[in-house]
Design an enzyme around this catalytic site. Structure first.
Site, PDB file in Angstrom:
ATOM      1  N   GLY A  66       0.782  -1.239   0.000  1.00 37.14           N
ATOM      2  CA  GLY A  66       0.000   0.000   0.000  1.00 37.14           C
ATOM      3  C   GLY A  66       0.814   1.290   0.000  1.00 37.14           C
ATOM      4  O   GLY A  66       1.740   1.478  -0.803  1.00 37.14           O
ATOM      5  N   TYR A 104      -9.295  11.611  11.003  1.00 37.24           N
ATOM      6  CA  TYR A 104     -10.116  11.378  12.203  1.00 37.24           C
ATOM      7  C   TYR A 104      -9.270  11.247  13.471  1.00 37.24           C
ATOM      8  O   TYR A 104      -9.812  11.018  14.548  1.00 37.24           O
ATOM      9  CB  TYR A 104     -11.131  10.246  12.005  1.00 37.24           C
ATOM     10  CG  TYR A 104     -10.601   8.861  11.704  1.00 37.24           C
ATOM     11  CD1 TYR A 104      -9.801   8.164  12.603  1.00 37.24           C
ATOM     12  CD2 TYR A 104     -10.966   8.218  10.521  1.00 37.24           C
ATOM     13  CE1 TYR A 104      -9.355   6.884  12.333  1.00 37.24           C
ATOM     14  CE2 TYR A 104     -10.525   6.943  10.237  1.00 37.24           C
ATOM     15  CZ  TYR A 104      -9.712   6.278  11.151  1.00 37.24           C
ATOM     16  OH  TYR A 104      -9.270   5.010  10.885  1.00 37.24           O
ATOM     17  N   PRO A 147      -3.626  11.624   5.941  1.00 36.75           N
ATOM     18  CA  PRO A 147      -4.172  11.439   4.591  1.00 36.75           C
ATOM     19  C   PRO A 147      -5.687  11.252   4.622  1.00 36.75           C
ATOM     20  O   PRO A 147      -6.239  10.677   5.553  1.00 36.75           O
ATOM     21  CB  PRO A 147      -3.514  10.137   4.101  1.00 36.75           C
ATOM     22  CG  PRO A 147      -2.512   9.738   5.148  1.00 36.75           C
ATOM     23  CD  PRO A 147      -2.948  10.405   6.423  1.00 36.75           C
TER      24      PRO A 147
HETATM   25  C1  HXC Z   1     -14.703  -7.576  14.519  1.00 38.21           C
HETATM   26  C2  HXC Z   1     -12.573  -8.482  14.496  1.00 38.21           C
HETATM   27  C3  HXC Z   1     -12.470  -8.269  13.099  1.00 38.21           C
HETATM   28  C4  HXC Z   1     -13.586  -7.675  12.428  1.00 38.21           C
HETATM   29  C5  HXC Z   1     -10.637  -9.187  13.771  1.00 38.21           C
HETATM   30  N1  HXC Z   1     -11.413  -9.048  14.858  1.00 38.21           N
HETATM   31  N2  HXC Z   1     -11.245  -8.705  12.685  1.00 38.21           N
HETATM   32  N3  HXC Z   1     -13.659  -8.136  15.195  1.00 38.21           N
HETATM   33  N4  HXC Z   1     -14.673  -7.337  13.182  1.00 38.21           N
HETATM   34  N5  HXC Z   1     -13.556  -7.423  11.110  1.00 38.21           N
HETATM   35  C6  HXC Z   1     -11.094  -9.450  16.224  1.00 38.21           C
HETATM   36  C7  HXC Z   1     -10.728 -10.931  16.345  1.00 38.21           C
HETATM   37  O1  HXC Z   1     -11.886 -11.745  16.452  1.00 38.21           O
HETATM   38  C8  HXC Z   1      -9.897 -10.920  17.633  1.00 38.21           C
HETATM   39  O2  HXC Z   1     -10.707 -10.801  18.768  1.00 38.21           O
HETATM   40  C9  HXC Z   1      -9.150  -9.585  17.537  1.00 38.21           C
HETATM   41  O3  HXC Z   1      -9.923  -8.771  16.654  1.00 38.21           O
HETATM   42  C10 HXC Z   1      -7.750  -9.747  16.974  1.00 38.21           C
HETATM   43  O4  HXC Z   1      -7.861 -10.405  15.729  1.00 38.21           O
HETATM   44  P1  HXC Z   1      -6.640 -11.159  15.059  1.00 38.21           P
HETATM   45  O5  HXC Z   1      -7.057 -11.607  13.709  1.00 38.21           O
HETATM   46  O6  HXC Z   1      -6.076 -12.171  16.008  1.00 38.21           O
HETATM   47  O7  HXC Z   1      -5.588  -9.934  15.010  1.00 38.21           O
HETATM   48  P2  HXC Z   1      -4.273  -9.747  14.212  1.00 38.21           P
HETATM   49  O8  HXC Z   1      -3.770 -11.044  13.642  1.00 38.21           O
HETATM   50  O9  HXC Z   1      -3.398  -8.944  15.079  1.00 38.21           O
HETATM   51  O10 HXC Z   1      -4.741  -8.873  12.940  1.00 38.21           O
HETATM   52  C11 HXC Z   1      -4.996  -7.518  13.084  1.00 38.21           C
HETATM   53  C12 HXC Z   1      -6.135  -7.055  12.181  1.00 38.21           C
HETATM   54  C13 HXC Z   1      -5.928  -7.478  10.708  1.00 38.21           C
HETATM   55  C14 HXC Z   1      -6.225  -5.541  12.336  1.00 38.21           C
HETATM   56  C15 HXC Z   1      -7.440  -7.686  12.685  1.00 38.21           C
HETATM   57  O11 HXC Z   1      -6.972  -6.976   9.897  1.00 38.21           O
HETATM   58  C16 HXC Z   1      -4.607  -6.993  10.176  1.00 38.21           C
HETATM   59  O12 HXC Z   1      -3.606  -7.694  10.273  1.00 38.21           O
HETATM   60  N6  HXC Z   1      -4.553  -5.783   9.574  1.00 38.21           N
HETATM   61  C17 HXC Z   1      -3.316  -5.165   9.070  1.00 38.21           C
HETATM   62  C18 HXC Z   1      -3.552  -4.342   7.854  1.00 38.21           C
HETATM   63  C19 HXC Z   1      -4.672  -3.328   7.950  1.00 38.21           C
HETATM   64  O13 HXC Z   1      -5.548  -3.400   8.814  1.00 38.21           O
HETATM   65  N7  HXC Z   1      -4.645  -2.377   7.016  1.00 38.21           N
HETATM   66  C20 HXC Z   1      -5.644  -1.333   6.970  1.00 38.21           C
HETATM   67  C21 HXC Z   1      -5.089  -0.045   7.496  1.00 38.21           C
HETATM   68  S1  HXC Z   1      -6.161   1.157   6.892  1.00 38.21           S
HETATM   69  P3  HXC Z   1     -11.100 -12.104  19.674  1.00 38.21           P
HETATM   70  O14 HXC Z   1     -11.870 -11.524  20.801  1.00 38.21           O
HETATM   71  O15 HXC Z   1     -11.915 -12.987  18.776  1.00 38.21           O
HETATM   72  O16 HXC Z   1      -9.798 -12.726  20.071  1.00 38.21           O
HETATM   73  C22 HXC Z   1      -6.285   2.475   7.845  1.00 38.21           C
HETATM   74  C23 HXC Z   1      -7.023   3.585   7.129  1.00 38.21           C
HETATM   75  C24 HXC Z   1      -7.482   4.731   7.945  1.00 38.21           C
HETATM   76  O17 HXC Z   1      -5.846   2.512   8.942  1.00 38.21           O
HETATM   77  C25 HXC Z   1      -8.353   5.761   7.224  1.00 38.21           C
HETATM   78  C26 HXC Z   1      -8.910   5.448   5.876  1.00 38.21           C
HETATM   79  C27 HXC Z   1      -9.629   6.573   5.176  1.00 38.21           C
HETATM   80  P1  NAP Z   2      -1.963  -1.548   4.283  1.00 40.76           P
HETATM   81  O1  NAP Z   2      -1.422  -1.783   2.920  1.00 40.76           O
HETATM   82  O2  NAP Z   2      -2.858  -2.578   4.875  1.00 40.76           O
HETATM   83  O3  NAP Z   2      -0.732  -1.271   5.251  1.00 40.76           O
HETATM   84  C1  NAP Z   2      -0.665  -1.634   6.587  1.00 40.76           C
HETATM   85  C2  NAP Z   2       0.690  -2.258   6.826  1.00 40.76           C
HETATM   86  O4  NAP Z   2       0.902  -2.434   8.228  1.00 40.76           O
HETATM   87  C3  NAP Z   2       0.852  -3.634   6.175  1.00 40.76           C
HETATM   88  O5  NAP Z   2       2.009  -3.609   5.370  1.00 40.76           O
HETATM   89  C4  NAP Z   2       1.045  -4.597   7.347  1.00 40.76           C
HETATM   90  O6  NAP Z   2       1.974  -5.612   7.005  1.00 40.76           O
HETATM   91  C5  NAP Z   2       1.604  -3.649   8.414  1.00 40.76           C
HETATM   92  N1  NAP Z   2       1.365  -4.139   9.772  1.00 40.76           N
HETATM   93  C6  NAP Z   2       0.180  -4.461  10.348  1.00 40.76           C
HETATM   94  N2  NAP Z   2       0.359  -4.913  11.589  1.00 40.76           N
HETATM   95  C7  NAP Z   2       1.695  -4.858  11.823  1.00 40.76           C
HETATM   96  C8  NAP Z   2       2.505  -5.208  12.934  1.00 40.76           C
HETATM   97  N3  NAP Z   2       1.983  -5.685  14.075  1.00 40.76           N
HETATM   98  N4  NAP Z   2       3.846  -5.033  12.824  1.00 40.76           N
HETATM   99  C9  NAP Z   2       4.382  -4.537  11.693  1.00 40.76           C
HETATM  100  N5  NAP Z   2       3.668  -4.196  10.616  1.00 40.76           N
HETATM  101  C10 NAP Z   2       2.332  -4.362  10.674  1.00 40.76           C
HETATM  102  O7  NAP Z   2      -2.802  -0.192   4.330  1.00 40.76           O
HETATM  103  P2  NAP Z   2      -2.474   1.300   3.814  1.00 40.76           P
HETATM  104  O8  NAP Z   2      -3.754   1.844   3.300  1.00 40.76           O
HETATM  105  O9  NAP Z   2      -1.282   1.311   2.931  1.00 40.76           O
HETATM  106  O10 NAP Z   2      -2.159   2.050   5.185  1.00 40.76           O
HETATM  107  C11 NAP Z   2      -0.876   2.600   5.447  1.00 40.76           C
HETATM  108  C12 NAP Z   2      -1.011   3.711   6.475  1.00 40.76           C
HETATM  109  O11 NAP Z   2      -1.796   4.780   5.958  1.00 40.76           O
HETATM  110  C13 NAP Z   2      -1.702   3.282   7.773  1.00 40.76           C
HETATM  111  O12 NAP Z   2      -1.088   3.939   8.865  1.00 40.76           O
HETATM  112  C14 NAP Z   2      -3.106   3.816   7.598  1.00 40.76           C
HETATM  113  O13 NAP Z   2      -3.773   4.024   8.821  1.00 40.76           O
HETATM  114  C15 NAP Z   2      -2.798   5.113   6.881  1.00 40.76           C
HETATM  115  N6  NAP Z   2      -3.918   5.697   6.167  1.00 40.76           N
HETATM  116  C16 NAP Z   2      -4.376   5.114   5.046  1.00 40.76           C
HETATM  117  C17 NAP Z   2      -5.416   5.711   4.336  1.00 40.76           C
HETATM  118  C18 NAP Z   2      -5.919   5.157   3.055  1.00 40.76           C
HETATM  119  O14 NAP Z   2      -6.843   5.726   2.491  1.00 40.76           O
HETATM  120  N7  NAP Z   2      -5.352   4.076   2.538  1.00 40.76           N
HETATM  121  C19 NAP Z   2      -5.987   6.891   4.824  1.00 40.76           C
HETATM  122  C20 NAP Z   2      -5.501   7.454   6.010  1.00 40.76           C
HETATM  123  C21 NAP Z   2      -4.454   6.855   6.663  1.00 40.76           C
HETATM  124  P3  NAP Z   2       1.957  -7.094   7.650  1.00 40.76           P
HETATM  125  O15 NAP Z   2       0.570  -7.592   7.554  1.00 40.76           O
HETATM  126  O16 NAP Z   2       2.973  -7.827   6.836  1.00 40.76           O
HETATM  127  O17 NAP Z   2       2.426  -6.941   9.067  1.00 40.76           O
END
Ligand code: HXC
Ligand code: NAP
Length: 298
Positions: free
Chosen positions: A35, A164, A205
């Site tokens: 991303g 936010y 962003p």
């Molecule tokens: C409700 C959920 C859930 C969901 C997980 N959980 N997904 N609950 N709805 N969709 C719960 C699980 O049941 C568990 O609780 C707890 O959360 C932890 O889940 P795990 O899968 O064990 O966690 P983990 O392996 O640490 O994974 C973290 C994650 C996953 C956040 C859930 O999606 C991830 O790895 N994300 C990384 C990338 C990411 O999120 N990128 C987006 C960033 S975008 P219980 O109670 O069952 O144990 C961003 C944009 C901002 O930030 C602004 C945009 C405009």
């Molecule tokens: P993304 O591709 O899902 O990036 C999230 C990254 O975080 C992944 O590479 C993931 O890699 C890493 N990550 C998650 N848990 C981690 C952990 N425990 N340790 C180390 N790395 C971890 O999403 P993105 O949209 O590019 O988001 C990047 C940043 O921009 C985030 O801070 C997000 O909040 C911010 N942001 C995004 C948007 C948007 O519109 N896309 C808007 C506002 C802000 P692994 O799964 O390999 O760990």
């Protein structure tokens, strides 16, 4: 006539900084394998930086490093590191120092997020987001800060938050709390570590489509139903290069007097959401003659 919603000069403008603007700087990008982290890291490389990309999934990082290397002909260091674990962060930093001699910049970009009504969340789900975003950014800032202060290196932290972080948002409450905390940390460290020559800034962003964010925030047909570009005065989402340009500026010496700032890059999205009368844009131009008559006769 040019259509302002499709003509997008800024997005097509390409890279902003001059060649070698980041030459000699070693930059760690957390969440750098996917991303926005990948996009910013690629541009840092193009500007001559040494790049370390880190996240949990080594296979993803290695694949990205290979892509970046074939695009730029510059070596990239992928290191597996879970930012929630301080010992892994320390270890990642040591590997980066061994490879490049020193580290100059930390980009706290790693995050976790998903939409949910808050009352449906388990306590563990809430903590999962806080741990990645707030604790992860704190762990990395702490490890780098200790290292820079010890070694008398004028380091630079750039935190990726969201708009936010300052407005709050329903349905992403853990992320909102965590990003708000990172913003407070940005401003606090900017003051406390400024005397060591360490700058700390943030970028907020708006919508920049990525697979990771869109799958978790707009799953299924929500992306069509809840089209982010309608929330943005400029009627478009952000281009990754636009964010990369701002990030490169903030980690470069050209921004040397900017410290403790959060810069919003969202096409005006959050202000449109906040303005009481923003929805009047739905009124067709033809209706304004009648509305004016009514307001004048009041
Ligand atoms: C409700 C959920 C859930 C969901 C997980 N959980 N997904 N609950 N709805 N969709 C719960 C699980 O049941 C568990 O609780 C707890 O959360 C932890 O889940 P795990 O899968 O064990 O966690 P983990 O392996 O640490 O994974 C973290 C994650 C996953 C956040 C859930 O999606 C991830 O790895 N994300 C990384 C990338 C990411 O999120 N990128 C987006 C960033 S975008 P219980 O109670 O069952 O144990 C961003 C944009 C901002 O930030 C602004 C945009 C405009
Ligand atoms: P993304 O591709 O899902 O990036 C999230 C990254 O975080 C992944 O590479 C993931 O890699 C890493 N990550 C998650 N848990 C981690 C952990 N425990 N340790 C180390 N790395 C971890 O999403 P993105 O949209 O590019 O988001 C990047 C940043 O921009 C985030 O801070 C997000 O909040 C911010 N942001 C995004 C948007 C948007 O519109 N896309 C808007 C506002 C802000 P692994 O799964 O390999 O760990």
């Amino acid at each position: 006539m040019t259509d302002p919603t499709t003509s997008n000069d800024s997005a097509n403008a390409g890279g902003m900084l001059k060649e070698n603007a980041l030459k000699g700087k070693t930059i760690i990008v957390t969440g750098g394998g996917t991303g926005l982290g990948k996009a910013m890291g690629t541009y840092f490389l193009q500007l001559g930086a040494n790049l370390v990309i880190t996240s949990r999934k080594l296979d993803v990082l290695q694949q990205t490093a290979a892509e970046m290397e074939s695009e730029t002909q510059v070596k990239v260091l992928p290191i597996a590191c879970d930012v929630r674990k301080y010992d892994e962060v320390e270890n990642m930093l040591q590997q980066a120092i061994e490879a490049f001699g020193r580290v100059d910049v930390l980009l706290n970009n790693a995050a976790g997020n998903f939409i949910s009504p808050t009352e449906r969340l388990s306590a563990n789900a809430f903590s999962a987001i806080i741990d990645i975003v707030l604790k992860g950014s704190a762990n990395c800032s702490l490890a780098l800060g200790k290292y820079w202060i010890n070694e008398k290196i004028p380091g630079n932290i750039l935190n990726i938050v969201t708009t936010y972080a300052f407005t709050g948002s329903a349905y992403v409450v853990p992320s909102s709390c965590a990003k708000g905390g990172v913003l407070a940390m940005t401003r606090s460290l900017a003051v406390e570590w400024g005397r060591h020559g360490i700058r700390t800034n943030a970028i907020a962003p708006g919508p920049f489509p990525t697979k990771g964010a869109w799958e978790r925030l707009l799953p299924g047909d929500m992306a069509q139903k809840f089209d982010f570009k309608n929330r943005v005065p400029l009627k478009r989402v952000g281009e990754h290069q636009e964010l990369a340009n701002l990030a490169a500026f903030l980690v470069s010496d050209f921004s040397g007097y900017i410290n403790g700032e959060v810069i919003t890059i969202d096409g005006g999205e959050w202000l449109q959401g906040a303005g009481q009368f923003s929805a009047l844009e739905m009124i067709p131009d033809a209706m304004w003659d009648n509305i004016e008559k009514a307001t004048r006769s009041a």
